[in-house]
Motif scaffolding. Structure first.
Motif, mmCIF file in Angstrom:
data_model
loop_
_atom_site.group_PDB
_atom_site.id
_atom_site.type_symbol
_atom_site.label_atom_id
_atom_site.label_comp_id
_atom_site.label_asym_id
_atom_site.label_seq_id
_atom_site.Cartn_x
_atom_site.Cartn_y
_atom_site.Cartn_z
ATOM 1 N N HIS B 89 0.850 -1.202 -0.185
ATOM 2 C CA HIS B 89 0.056 0.088 -0.125
ATOM 3 C C HIS B 89 0.766 1.341 -0.025
ATOM 4 O O HIS B 89 0.531 2.332 -0.540
ATOM 5 N N SER B 140 1.832 14.387 -7.500
ATOM 6 C CA SER B 140 0.497 14.126 -6.831
ATOM 7 C C SER B 140 0.443 12.627 -6.497
ATOM 8 O O SER B 140 1.436 11.875 -6.992
ATOM 9 N N GLN B 141 -0.532 12.161 -5.926
ATOM 10 C CA GLN B 141 -0.747 10.780 -5.808
ATOM 11 C C GLN B 141 -0.571 9.901 -6.884
ATOM 12 O O GLN B 141 0.227 8.871 -6.391
ATOM 13 N N GLY B 142 -1.034 10.240 -7.837
ATOM 14 C CA GLY B 142 -0.724 9.191 -9.101
ATOM 15 C C GLY B 142 0.496 9.105 -9.351
ATOM 16 O O GLY B 142 0.935 8.105 -9.662
ATOM 17 N N GLN B 143 1.136 10.435 -9.383
ATOM 18 C CA GLN B 143 2.505 10.311 -9.818
ATOM 19 C C GLN B 143 3.435 9.509 -9.084
ATOM 20 O O GLN B 143 4.597 9.044 -9.470
ATOM 21 N N ARG B 146 3.450 6.297 -9.565
ATOM 22 C CA ARG B 146 4.014 5.686 -10.991
ATOM 23 C C ARG B 146 5.633 5.713 -10.506
ATOM 24 O O ARG B 146 6.158 4.702 -11.191
ATOM 25 N N GLU B 164 -2.697 -4.020 -4.786
ATOM 26 C CA GLU B 164 -3.497 -2.798 -5.158
ATOM 27 C C GLU B 164 -2.681 -1.891 -6.000
ATOM 28 O O GLU B 164 -2.679 -0.677 -5.846
ATOM 29 N N THR B 167 -4.378 1.379 -7.796
ATOM 30 C CA THR B 167 -4.893 2.545 -7.119
ATOM 31 C C THR B 167 -4.327 3.936 -7.555
ATOM 32 O O THR B 167 -2.988 4.039 -7.585
ATOM 33 N N ALA B 168 -4.971 5.042 -7.724
ATOM 34 C CA ALA B 168 -4.564 6.316 -7.928
ATOM 35 C C ALA B 168 -4.226 6.550 -9.395
ATOM 36 O O ALA B 168 -3.738 7.650 -9.670
ATOM 37 N N LEU B 169 -4.050 5.402 -10.095
ATOM 38 C CA LEU B 169 -3.579 5.656 -11.336
ATOM 39 C C LEU B 169 -4.689 5.989 -12.329
ATOM 40 O O LEU B 169 -5.959 5.628 -12.344
ATOM 41 N N ASP B 170 -4.467 6.826 -13.272
ATOM 42 C CA ASP B 170 -5.286 7.391 -14.292
ATOM 43 C C ASP B 170 -5.449 6.211 -15.378
ATOM 44 O O ASP B 170 -4.733 5.305 -15.379
ATOM 45 N N VAL B 171 -6.502 6.384 -16.242
ATOM 46 C CA VAL B 171 -6.711 5.265 -17.548
ATOM 47 C C VAL B 171 -5.493 4.848 -18.040
ATOM 48 O O VAL B 171 -5.146 3.739 -18.272
ATOM 49 N N ALA B 172 -4.780 5.935 -18.669
ATOM 50 C CA ALA B 172 -3.593 5.684 -19.418
ATOM 51 C C ALA B 172 -2.592 4.693 -18.661
ATOM 52 O O ALA B 172 -2.049 3.676 -19.120
ATOM 53 N N HIS B 196 -9.211 -4.548 -6.696
ATOM 54 C CA HIS B 196 -10.840 -4.464 -6.786
ATOM 55 C C HIS B 196 -11.166 -4.028 -8.123
ATOM 56 O O HIS B 196 -12.428 -4.418 -8.257
ATOM 57 N N GLN B 197 -10.409 -3.104 -8.507
ATOM 58 C CA GLN B 197 -10.957 -2.841 -10.132
ATOM 59 C C GLN B 197 -11.153 -3.989 -10.857
ATOM 60 O O GLN B 197 -10.235 -4.810 -11.205
ATOM 61 N N ASN F 44 -3.186 11.886 -13.919
ATOM 62 C CA ASN F 44 -2.422 12.046 -12.726
ATOM 63 C C ASN F 44 -1.745 13.671 -12.598
ATOM 64 O O ASN F 44 -1.067 13.801 -13.428
ATOM 65 N N HIS F 196 -10.921 7.977 -10.653
ATOM 66 C CA HIS F 196 -10.002 7.373 -12.186
ATOM 67 C C HIS F 196 -10.878 6.438 -12.574
ATOM 68 O O HIS F 196 -10.857 5.921 -13.558
ATOM 69 N N GLN F 197 -11.729 5.416 -11.584
ATOM 70 C CA GLN F 197 -12.337 4.352 -12.002
ATOM 71 C C GLN F 197 -13.516 4.638 -13.029
ATOM 72 O O GLN F 197 -14.197 5.668 -12.795
#
Ligand code: HEM
Ligand SMILES: Nc1ncnc2c1ncn2[C@@H]1O[C@H](COP(=O)(O)OP(=O)(O)OP(=O)(O)O)[C@@H](O)[C@H]1O
Ligand SMILES: Nc1ncnc2c1ncn2[C@@H]1O[C@H](COP(=O)(O)OP(=O)(O)OP(=O)(O)O)[C@@H](O)[C@H]1O
Ligand SMILES: [Mg+2]
Ligand SMILES: [Mg+2]
Lengths: 55, 216, 249, 222, 222, 216
Positions: B89, B140-143, B146, B164, B167-172, B196-197, F44, F196-197
């Motif tokens: 996590h 940011s979270q998603g960065q 990455r 998991e 989590t926090a990642l965008d679609v790309a 979970h996705q 992100n 993002h989901q």
């Protein structure tokens, strides 16, 4: 008798020492008893809840 | 990606994990070998994280064994660590270091050198161009996620244990990560993933294990 | 040899030890009551008045046994901790955990009775004497152990963390002891020394021994009772605990 | 084995340099604590000179202990510690690296600053020299011993104070010999013996502490 | 306005009771620090008695400061502080509640324990009484002032030490009057004047500190 | 759910936010009113979290204004807080308190009382039956998130600002949360959500705003 408690002038110190020692050694088992009883009660409650769930 | 004479194999033997009052699972046995992707499913609180941490050797199970190439991982320790990559996590990156520094130091501790150029290439690949030499605490979270995942592109480990990862990642980024995992598995590696996705983790060589049952 | 080993591990299982602990506890309690009663009688009615310290010296009959127990118990705890780390037996850590409060209590009693002795003898409740100071540090070590245990929620993690602490502590105890000794003696002007009064009367010695044995038995009794509670607390979900049928008690 | 050691030290020093404030805060804490006592005790020079070694040493000890709280906690919180336990490097080597880096950042400034504080208390030159020597031997030992405590209290809410409770009793020998060396020098007895004891403690803790710390870290991440 | 105050106090006391160890560790830190000084300074009773008020007060000050580090940090980390800033309650009221709860848990035990430590330094009964009185007035002031520092250093990595740096200078008046009261009593001058100054400081900080703390918290969450 | 004579409205006027060196967005203007669900999208690092924190009043924007019922939220402060519910990346629950205690204390600070019974009912509804009186630190990631989300069921706020509310939730919980949000909007509330989901946030009254453009 009073003389015995007087301890030749050292009454406060002698009885202060023996008293605290006695107090500690009596209190410790009593506290332990409380702790033991609370866990026993908790286990009994857990068992009861479990039975209710099964029914 | 996985050289080695024998095919890699991870065996889980009658594993039992307890947290607090609850036995999360017991007598759990399964095996994963090279080229397999294991998708771990289960509702919230079913024990997925617990299982993954046990597989990584971070958590001592109540009973049962986890074997890598036939030997208990507790006995192997550093030897097993050489083949393992775990992402939990937490991202496991230092906020005060840049993405490049984070990646390189992780590589060195994992036992191989990663030159500056390769690090930049990998970070660009994972979509962090322009952010390579910022302290990661400003991302940011998603960065941040990455940066953590960039290790997958650099690493040579056989067993990937990912908790998991999406989590926090965008679609790309989700798409990219899926490709990376599938490539790893196709190359003969092992991947154990929870999510979970309902992403397309389903491939030809995907196994699913479902933990726990909804209680009450 | 191997059968002995198996036997040993059998008793190291909490489930088998639980009933055994009760027997040990009851037996020790009886012994403790008898010995302490005899010891108290001798302390007050048999042992003669000291020619120098008058009646005040009678404090020695609790002070010295308590001091000894406080040091001894720490060593026993460390031994259990080491065993727990090596053999990974759960019971060892529980034993260490069960002993700690008793050890801390004796350290406290030693300090208290020492102070109550010091006031009439030296005219002050406290001096920074080497032995006294190291007893105080020992109390701190006990408190540290208990605080660490209390701060960790997961009992298995607590077992291992506190075992490491105990072992580090036991390595340090001799170092601490000698450093304190050195600190005190190298210092000029340290006023009063705690010296065992010349030759000790034989009845005094016997009384002290009886009290010590009584405290010893008391410690075993309490520790065994406490380890039973600890076992229940930690194994409350195990099936054997449920089969005990504790509902009534 | 030396390469990861080097990289861990380099990593931690880089981070420390990025937050230069950290280096100074330990130092300034030390200065403030030591300067606080004259305010609490009163300005008599004779009394002050007498208690100076003890106060400087207690100040150094508290400063080092407080700084120690951070040694693993940041890595624990962001998950990098967990990753370190999963590398093929021996954990005790990584631990030595982290402690060394930590000492360079928080211990060395104390050693350098101590003589200045000693001047405040009217200590003479040779006493100041021994003060520095004792701190140079003592503070790494404090860092090593303290790291065990820091690892044991990792992730516990009451971290800071609990750490103090665990570690301060173990610091006592270092304090006694450290302050003792200075005092012995001041009273003309020579601090040689005390300094050798300090060196012995340093060597012993250098051997034992990393192992205990590594074990404690494994437990903390469980 | 009183209801949220009551609930914040109740909440924090509940949490403290769930982790009873926390309450004791501050106390024990105090005891250990105060007992550490003789080990550094030497066992001479006369010297020790002379410096006792200063040492007990510095010990209380450090203990209170260390405990303070926790006052907002846990709430900040888990996001409950952010939520508190978003409630329709005035932030300074919530702050007063948190400080009060914190003082009940960490300050009051110090006040109660202080006389025992005074005995170790051979202080007489009336001096001990003044010591307690000065701590009773002083420690809440320390908590109030320290809370400002805790709020300012929130979320900064070097929190603990930086807090010390910000807060210790502000503590100095409290220390001077607190230790001064005890010393004046010990030397037969009477500590009345010092105690009134302490009371004045307490009132002033009670008025100003919550506002400053609330403002600092808003900044920290930006 | 939202009594009040006028329909609630939140206006964002020429907002500009800068973090570090980068201007995340500028001249951003839009308005949301009762019955609307605003879905904030963006890759992100595009500034979603930044915008939401500004909307909650936690972050001071570089320039521009956010108005609630026509008045700047900086001026309104506690008055605006009464109508707002913000859930960020953090859960905002105390690990040492139980789920019930967490929920009740949050309610009291939000200015209304929540009796014990209602709290239990709400927690059961959100799928935490059997975990109500455990200290929440012993819960799994997803369970903690559920405790935080339970506030949505108890609260009477008009404006919901939710930053990635679906992370860590399992499929059942995602479904439940969607229903709750839709119900809130149908009752005339405002919801501003990032995710993002690709969950079914798309309803009749959903607006989408996309922040940022993939840079480089
Ligand atoms: C707070 C004060 C005191 C503390 C913490 C303390 C602590 C101790 C300890 C730890 C021992 C056991 C040492 C050993 O067996 O080597 C001991 C033994 C003893 N103490 Fe104390 N003591 C205190 C005050 C006193 C005082 C005031 C006296 C008498 C004037 C005294 C007389 C003795 C004697 C006679 C022994 C037995 C010595 C022996 O068996 O070798 N103590 N004390
Ligand atoms: N430190 C702990 N102490 C006690 N119980 C714990 C602890 N950590 C987790 N648990 C319990 O273990 C169970 C499983 O937790 P785990 O984190 O493995 O779940 P998970 O399957 O990863 O859930 P999620 O999908 O929500 O991440 C939870 O019900 C939780 O209550
Ligand atoms: N504290 C900070 N200091 C400097 N820059 C920051 C800070 N926080 C965020 N940023 C920058 O602001 C940008 C936007 O961050 P933000 O967290 O708002 O993105 P986001 O849209 O929520 O992304 P994600 O989908 O990854 O959560 C990022 O590029 C990041 O680099
Ligand atoms: Mg999980
Ligand atoms: Mg975000």
């Amino acid at each position: 008798m009073a003389e015995f408690f007087h301890m030749g002038g050292y009454g406060l110190y002698v009885w202060g020492s023996f008293g605290i020692t006695a107090l500690c050694m009596i209190a410790e088992p009593l506290l332990l008893r409380g702790r033991s009883q609370s866990i026993r009660k908790r286990i009994a409650r857990m068992a009861r809840v479990e039975q209710e769930v099964q029914q | 990606m996985t050289p080695g004479s024998t095919s890699p194999s991870l065996q889980i033997d009658r594993l039992c994990c307890v947290r607090g009052d609850r036995t999360l699972f017991h007598d759990l046995s399964f095996a994963v070998s090279g080229g397999e992707l294991l998708h771990l499913k289960g509702h919230n609180g079913s024990g997925k994280t617990t299982l993954l941490r046990a597989l990584a050797g971070l958590l001592l199970p109540e009973s049962g064994e986890i074997r890598w190439q036939g030997e208990n991982i507790r006995a192997l320790r550093e030897e097993y660590a050489r083949h393992l990559l775990y992402l939990g996590h937490h991202n496991g990156i230092k906020g005060d270091l840049t993405a490049v520094e984070n990646l390189r130091i992780a590589a060195i501790l994992d036992g191989y050198a990663l030159d500056e150029e390769t690090a930049w290439r990998i970070l660009a690949e994972i979509g962090l161009r322009g952010h390579e030499d910022l302290p990661t605490k400003h991302l940011s979270q998603g960065q941040k996620r990455r940066v953590a995942l960039a290790r997958l592109l650099a690493n040579r480990a056989t067993v990937w244990v990912l908790d998991e990862p999406f989590t926090a990642l965008d679609v790309a980024a989700v798409q990219l990560l899926q490709d990376v995992i599938h490539r790893h598995v196709a190359d003969g590696g092992i991947a154990i993933v929870t999510t979970h996705q309902e992403v397309a983790m389903i491939g030809a060589n995907t196994r699913t294990i479902e933990l726990g049952r909804r209680d009450a | 040899m191997s059968s002995r080993l198996i036997n040993w591990f059998k008793f190291s299982s909490p489930a088998t030890f639980y009933p055994l602990a009760r027997k040990i506890s009851v037996a020790s309690a009886v012994i403790a009551v008898v010995l302490i009663a005899v010891g108290l009688y001798m302390s007050f009615f048999v042992a003669p008045t000291d020619y120098k310290q008058g009646e005040g010296y009678r404090i020695i009959f609790v002070h010295v046994p308590a001091s000894w127990m406080s040091m001894f118990i720490y060593l026993v705890m460390a031994a259990w901790a080491a065993m727990g780390l090596v053999f990974n037996t759960r019971l060892s850590a529980m034993m260490a955990q069960a002993l700690a409060p008793t050890g801390a209590m004796f350290a406290f009693i030693s300090l208290w009775t020492g102070s109550f002795w010091g006031k009439p003898m030296w005219g002050t409740w406290w001096v920074w004497d080497a032995r006294i100071t190291s007893e105080l540090i020992l109390l701190f070590l006990y408190l540290g152990y208990m605080a660490l245990r209390a701060a960790i929620d997961d009992p298995r993690r607590g077992d291992r963390a506190s075992a490491i602490l105990l072992l580090v502590g036991v390595v340090n105890i001799p170092i601490i002891y000698y450093s304190v000794q050195w600190w005190n003696t190298l210092h000029q002007g340290s006023t009063i020394k705690m010296n065992a009064e010349t030759t000790m009367d034989e009845t005094m010695l016997i009384t002290m021994l009886i009290m010590t044995l009584g405290f010893w038995a008391y410690s075993i009794a309490v520790a065994m009772a406490r380890v039973r509670t600890v076992i229940l607390e930690r194994e409350r979900t195990a099936s054997w605990v449920r089969e005990l049928g504790l509902a009534g008690s | 084995m030396l390469e990861p050691l080097y990289w861990i030290i380099r990593r931690d020093l880089t981070i420390a340099m990025r937050r230069r404030a950290d280096v100074f805060t330990t130092l300034i804490f030390f200065v403030i604590v030591v300067s606080l006592f004259p305010l609490g005790i009163g300005p008599e020079p004779e009394t002050l000179r007498q208690i100076a070694p003890g106060i400087v040493w207690v100040g150094a000890l508290l400063a080092s202990m407080l700084a120690l709280e951070q040694i693993f906690s940041a890595d624990h919180r962001d998950g990098t510690l967990e990753q370190m336990l999963l590398t093929p490097q021996p954990v005790s080597v990584l631990v030595v690296g982290k402690i060394l880096a930590h000492w360079l950042v928080s211990g060395v400034p104390l050693v350098i600053m101590a003589p200045v504080l000693g001047l405040q208390y009217n200590l003479s030159a040779d006493v100041l020299l021994v003060l520095m020597a004792s701190l140079l031997l003592g503070t790494p030992a404090l860092s090593l011993i303290g790291a065990i405590g820091a690892a044991l209290t990792l992730g516990l809410r009451s971290g800071g104070v609990l750490l103090a409770l665990l570690v301060l009793p173990l610091y006592i020998p270092v304090l006694i010999f450290g302050a003792g060396a200075v005092e012995a020098t001041a009273s003309g007895l020579g601090g040689q013996a005390h300094l050798s004891m300090l060196a012995a403690i340093l060597v012993a803790s250098l051997v034992l502490a990393p192992l205990a710390t590594a074990a404690a870290l494994r437990v903390a991440e469980d």
